[in-house]
Motif scaffolding. Structure first.
Motif, PDB file in Angstrom:
ATOM      1  N   GLY C 269       0.949  -1.335  -0.020  1.00 11.11           N
ATOM      2  CA  GLY C 269      -0.070   0.110   0.144  1.00 11.11           C
ATOM      3  C   GLY C 269       1.010   1.232   0.100  1.00 11.11           C
ATOM      4  O   GLY C 269       1.388   1.476   0.989  1.00 11.11           O
ATOM      5  N   GLY C 270       1.001   1.969  -0.995  1.00 10.21           N
ATOM      6  CA  GLY C 270       1.538   3.164  -1.208  1.00 10.21           C
ATOM      7  C   GLY C 270       3.142   3.014  -0.818  1.00 10.21           C
ATOM      8  O   GLY C 270       3.742   2.008  -1.124  1.00 10.21           O
ATOM      9  N   LEU C 271       3.746   4.129  -0.841  1.00 10.83           N
ATOM     10  CA  LEU C 271       5.285   4.081  -0.662  1.00 10.83           C
ATOM     11  C   LEU C 271       5.822   3.192   0.379  1.00 10.83           C
ATOM     12  O   LEU C 271       6.770   2.683   0.210  1.00 10.83           O
ATOM     13  CB  LEU C 271       5.565   5.666  -0.558  1.00 10.83           C
ATOM     14  N   ARG C 272       4.857   3.324   1.296  1.00 10.16           N
ATOM     15  CA  ARG C 272       5.452   2.576   2.460  1.00 10.16           C
ATOM     16  C   ARG C 272       5.758   1.033   2.085  1.00 10.16           C
ATOM     17  O   ARG C 272       6.477   0.257   2.761  1.00 10.16           O
ATOM     18  CB  ARG C 272       4.441   2.697   3.699  1.00 10.16           C
ATOM     19  N   GLY C 273       4.565   0.473   1.343  1.00  7.31           N
ATOM     20  CA  GLY C 273       4.714  -0.742   1.055  1.00  7.31           C
ATOM     21  C   GLY C 273       5.796  -1.225   0.144  1.00  7.31           C
ATOM     22  O   GLY C 273       6.609  -2.210   0.514  1.00  7.31           O
ATOM     23  N   ALA C 274       5.912  -0.101  -0.835  1.00  9.12           N
ATOM     24  CA  ALA C 274       7.231  -0.610  -1.540  1.00  9.12           C
ATOM     25  C   ALA C 274       8.496  -0.461  -0.921  1.00  9.12           C
ATOM     26  O   ALA C 274       9.449  -1.330  -1.071  1.00  9.12           O
ATOM     27  CB  ALA C 274       7.234   0.511  -2.701  1.00  9.12           C
ATOM     28  N   ALA C 275       8.773   0.429   0.243  1.00  6.33           N
ATOM     29  CA  ALA C 275       9.750   0.604   1.122  1.00  6.33           C
ATOM     30  C   ALA C 275      10.055  -0.861   1.812  1.00  6.33           C
ATOM     31  O   ALA C 275      11.045  -1.442   2.071  1.00  6.33           O
ATOM     32  CB  ALA C 275       9.548   1.650   2.126  1.00  6.33           C
ATOM     33  N   GLU C 276       8.940  -1.270   2.277  1.00  9.81           N
ATOM     34  CA  GLU C 276       9.150  -2.623   2.937  1.00  9.81           C
ATOM     35  C   GLU C 276       9.568  -3.708   1.992  1.00  9.81           C
ATOM     36  O   GLU C 276      10.397  -4.378   2.441  1.00  9.81           O
ATOM     37  CB  GLU C 276       7.745  -3.326   3.225  1.00  9.81           C
ATOM     38  N   TYR C 277       9.128  -3.830   0.836  1.00 10.10           N
ATOM     39  CA  TYR C 277       9.657  -4.939  -0.167  1.00 10.10           C
ATOM     40  C   TYR C 277      11.122  -4.324  -0.189  1.00 10.10           C
ATOM     41  O   TYR C 277      12.090  -5.469  -0.419  1.00 10.10           O
ATOM     42  CB  TYR C 277       9.000  -4.602  -1.574  1.00 10.10           C
ATOM     43  N   GLU C 278      11.365  -3.286  -0.634  1.00 10.38           N
ATOM     44  CA  GLU C 278      12.896  -2.797  -0.652  1.00 10.38           C
ATOM     45  C   GLU C 278      13.676  -3.287   0.281  1.00 10.38           C
ATOM     46  O   GLU C 278      14.960  -3.844   0.187  1.00 10.38           O
ATOM     47  CB  GLU C 278      13.106  -1.471  -0.968  1.00 10.38           C
TER      48      GLU C 278
END
Lengths: 214, 209, 333
Positions: C269-278
């Motif tokens: 969900g949103g930038l936060r979700g992408a940050a978690e994946y990174e």
């Protein structure tokens, strides 16, 4: 011919597609395959409607010299220039769709930055709204604001530093009460869509016919 | 060089759009109009090269796929929209796509948005080893869905122990949901700004990695 | 000057000051670099673990269902999953649901294959390894061996090769995308006889091995609109294809019911979700460092704090000024 046949096409097409889902026979499968193969081809031409109406609106503005009519050229020129540059213009003169080309430059370095930046303006407006409009005027509004604040803090790393219960509570709100509310809305929308589908298939809803050639 | 000029152009338009925050101005208006034209112009080129050429023109030209002339002609009927006397013909392709899309979507929407949701709304409220917050959550999920549905049910007045109390609970649950959405909306808007700042500071000015 | 007028003046402050405040907090943290840790959640871990369990015999779709307007949120998700798949040699089909979404697909693959990106993959365009295909080599390790035997060397900093047609296929846009999804449940090639570069998809090894969505293991829909629901409705419900969501924050809360039913295997969900994946990619050595989503989280923290302060100050001024029981506040509302 003008109204009855289109309504009949909708009725037959709709029922046929519903039936093929429940009866996966070879014949129905083959009709379905033809349909999914052809439908994108048919609908590609719908773009012409967009081009036509955009041209009409802006040509009209230019002819009438309406307010800010000069900007209409900024719509019409790229509208017609882009396909010419991408599909017809010689590669030696910057044509073609791949980089480096004028076509590529237009979408990669003009279209994308403009569109991305326009959306990002909303960050500023939501901050302004936070200051001016988000009020805890009632108990319900207070619950809304508190849930928002908890979720906002729970979603960012600093929330974890302020207290590990922020992310936990934030996730709990998302996974349970939020889910309950969204499921109710989803069910409502789902039933609404189903009803609309049936209304269109059976010709109760006919707005899509438009007013032309009654 | 091509990329460098491109990034400078991108930075110019980014700043031009931000200038709107101070005051509306002609460059902003120009950018606003450009985006519409480029977007649709791009759509024409891509639709031709991705769809019409490989799926209609090439197969027909190479022979043997004359049957594709049927969807081609059907699509062509859209053009009649611009000729008032025969514009009713444009209803044929619309009818074909509309009816079939509705028919195809009906059973699958029923499954995705209704049946699966109803099925999963009722879950075991307690199992051994469940923590208290999960049990509470499950109860809220079940009763909350029911209450929110009651709130959206406008055919009965919201009075009495079932509809009255139910709808009152429902609105609280909905507010919690909207609060979460509101928090996420703020997050999303800020993220979009972050993207542009990263473009300016990193790709353009090379000040950050 | 009465107290009320101070509150009133405060509430009627020129909004450009507020804009300036947001502008400052969205720039300064990039230079201070707090690097606050991002804790991962089940919703994202489940996508990561699923992709991680796939191998070269599997395949995924990454569907670009967003426009440039939301690229800041959606792009890092797509990039992260593509890099994860490339690391595990999982072929990636890429599609776009609207014409302009195709620009996002091109941007994403350009980024992953760009030698200036830290941890890039070296691109091998479809035409360049034709000789190897003509020899009938289809196994990925054998393709790499044959390619390197021809004298090709992996450049410094590259994490691996990316063979167009074996590791990725740029299918791009096709209209009425919901029907395209349905069509692909039967045949991918019928819907996409060519990729966006004009390469015949029928000659691509990844299409020989994965002819339809039934032979694909997952789709990640990176979405800024309701298109992600099409994947659930037309692919998940029809053939049981596992669907992962990478959606904008604004939409994320709406799809929790799908996660609970299992219709969606996880959600960024949103930038936060992408940050978690990174973060997970970096922790597991799949990428040398985190990327743009994680870097943006410091700003996200600062901006959230500022906006919460705005809400608090706005409410204090509103109630202290007595506007809740008096006349309407002039202007500014």
């Amino acid at each position: 011919m003008k109204r009855t046949v289109p309504l009949l096409i909708v009725l037959v097409g709709g029922i046929l597609m519903m039936v093929q889902y429940f009866i996966p026979h070879q014949v129905s499968q083959s009709i379905f395959n033809y349909y999914t193969d052809w439908a994108p081809i048919v609908s590609s031409f719908a773009l012409i409607l967009g081009i036509g109406s955009l041209t009409r609106v802006h040509a009209h503005k230019i002819r009438r010299k309406a307010d800010n009519w000069q900007y209409s050229w900024a719509v019409l020129i790229p509208l017609y220039l882009m396909p010419v540059l991408g599909l017809i213009w010689p590669k030696s003169m910057g044509g073609g769709m791949d980089a480096p080309s004028i076509f590529h430059f237009m979408y990669m370095y003009i279209q994308i930055p403009i569109q991305a930046t326009m959306f990002s303006l909303l960050a500023f407006y939501i901050a302004s709204a936070a200051f001016r409009a988000f009020r805890a005027k009632s108990a319900l509004a207070t619950v809304l604001l508190l849930a928002a604040v908890v979720v906002m803090l729970g979603q960012v790393p600093i929330g974890e530093l302020l207290g590990s219960w922020f992310p936990k509570l934030g996730l709990w709100i998302l996974r349970y009460p939020n889910l309950a509310a969204k499921r109710a809305i989803m069910l409502g929308v789902g039933f609404g869509m189903l009803a609309t589908n049936l209304k269109i298939i059976f010709g109760v809803e006919r707005n899509w016919l438009g007013g032309v050639g009654k | 060089m091509y990329d460098v000029i491109g990034i400078w152009a991108g930075a110019f338009f980014t700043l031009a759009i931000y200038s709107f925050l101070y005051k509306e101005n002609p460059i902003y208006r120009l950018a606003e109009h450009l985006v519409v034209g480029i977007s649709l112009g791009y759509g024409i080129a891509v639709t031709y090269s991705n769809v019409l050429k490989p799926r209609l023109i090439d197969p027909v030209n190479s022979g043997g796929h004359w049957i594709l002339v049927i969807p081609g002609l059907m699509g062509f009927l859209y053009i009649t929209r611009f000729f008032p006397r025969i514009s009713w013909l444009s209803r044929y392709p619309i009818a074909l796509l509309m009816g079939t899309s509705m028919g195809v979507a009906f059973p699958l929407t029923m499954k995705a948005a209704v049946l699966r949701q109803l099925e999963s709304a009722i879950i075991p409220l307690y199992r051994e080893g469940m923590s208290w917050d999960v049990v509470l959550g499950s109860v809220i999920m079940l009763l909350g869905t029911l209450a929110a549905l009651i709130y959206f049910f406008f055919s009965k007045p919201h009075k009495g122990p079932f509809f009255g109390f139910g709808s009152r609970i429902g609105i609280w649950v909905i507010m919690l949901g909207f609060g979460a959405t509101f928090g996420f909306t703020v997050m999303g808007r800020i993220s979009l700004l972050i993207g542009r700042v990263q473009f300016l500071l990193s790709d353009w000015l090379h000040l950050i990695k | 000057m009465s107290a009320v007028s101070i509150w009133e003046r405060m509430l009627n402050i020129d909004r450009r000051w507020i804009f300036l405040g947001i502008g400052i907090v969205s720039v300064v943290p990039f230079f201070l670099r707090f690097g606050l840790p991002v804790v991962t959640t089940d919703e994202v871990e489940s996508i990561y673990n699923y992709v991680d369990s796939l191998g070269s015999e599997d395949a995924i779709f990454v569907s670009f269902d967003f426009a440039p307007g939301t690229q800041a949120e959606n792009m890092p998700m797509a990039v992260a999953v593509i890099r994860h798949a490339f690391h595990n040699h999982v072929p990636v089909f890429m599609t776009a649901s609207f014409p302009i979404h195709q620009t996002m697909m091109i941007s994403a693959i350009d980024y992953v294959l760009n030698p200036q990106t830290e941890g890039f993959y070296q691109n091998v365009p479809f035409g360049e390894w034709e000789r190897i295909r003509e020899k009938g080599i289809t196994d990925r390790d054998e393709i790499v061996a044959a390619w390197e035997a021809e004298g090709n060397e992996l450049p410094d900093g590259a994490l691996g090769w990316a063979f167009e047609g074996r590791d990725y296929a740029l299918l791009g846009f096709a209209p009425v995308f919901n029907l395209v999804i349905l069509g692909m449940t039967n045949s991918i090639e019928t819907q996409y006889p060519q990729d966006i570069n004009g390469n015949p998809t029928g000659e691509m090894p990844m299409l020989h091995e994965h002819k339809s969505l039934r032979e694909v293991d997952m789709v990640l829909t990176c979405s800024g609109s309701g298109v992600c629901v099409w994947w659930v409705t037309f692919a998940r419900e029809k053939i049981g294809l596992p669907v992962a969501f990478g959606v904008t924050a604004v939409m994320a809360t709406d799809y929790y019911p799908y996660i609970q039913t299992g219709q969606v295997l996880g959600q960024m969900g949103g930038l936060r979700g992408a940050a978690e994946y990174e973060v997970m990619l970096e922790e597991n050595g799949i990428t040398p460092s985190t990327d743009k989503a994680f870097t943006g989280m410091d700003v996200q923290s600062a901006a959230h704090i500022l906006i919460i302060l705005f809400i608090i100050i706005g409410n204090i001024a509103y109630f202290a000024g007595g506007f809740h029981k008096k006349r309407l506040l002039k202007g500014g509302r």
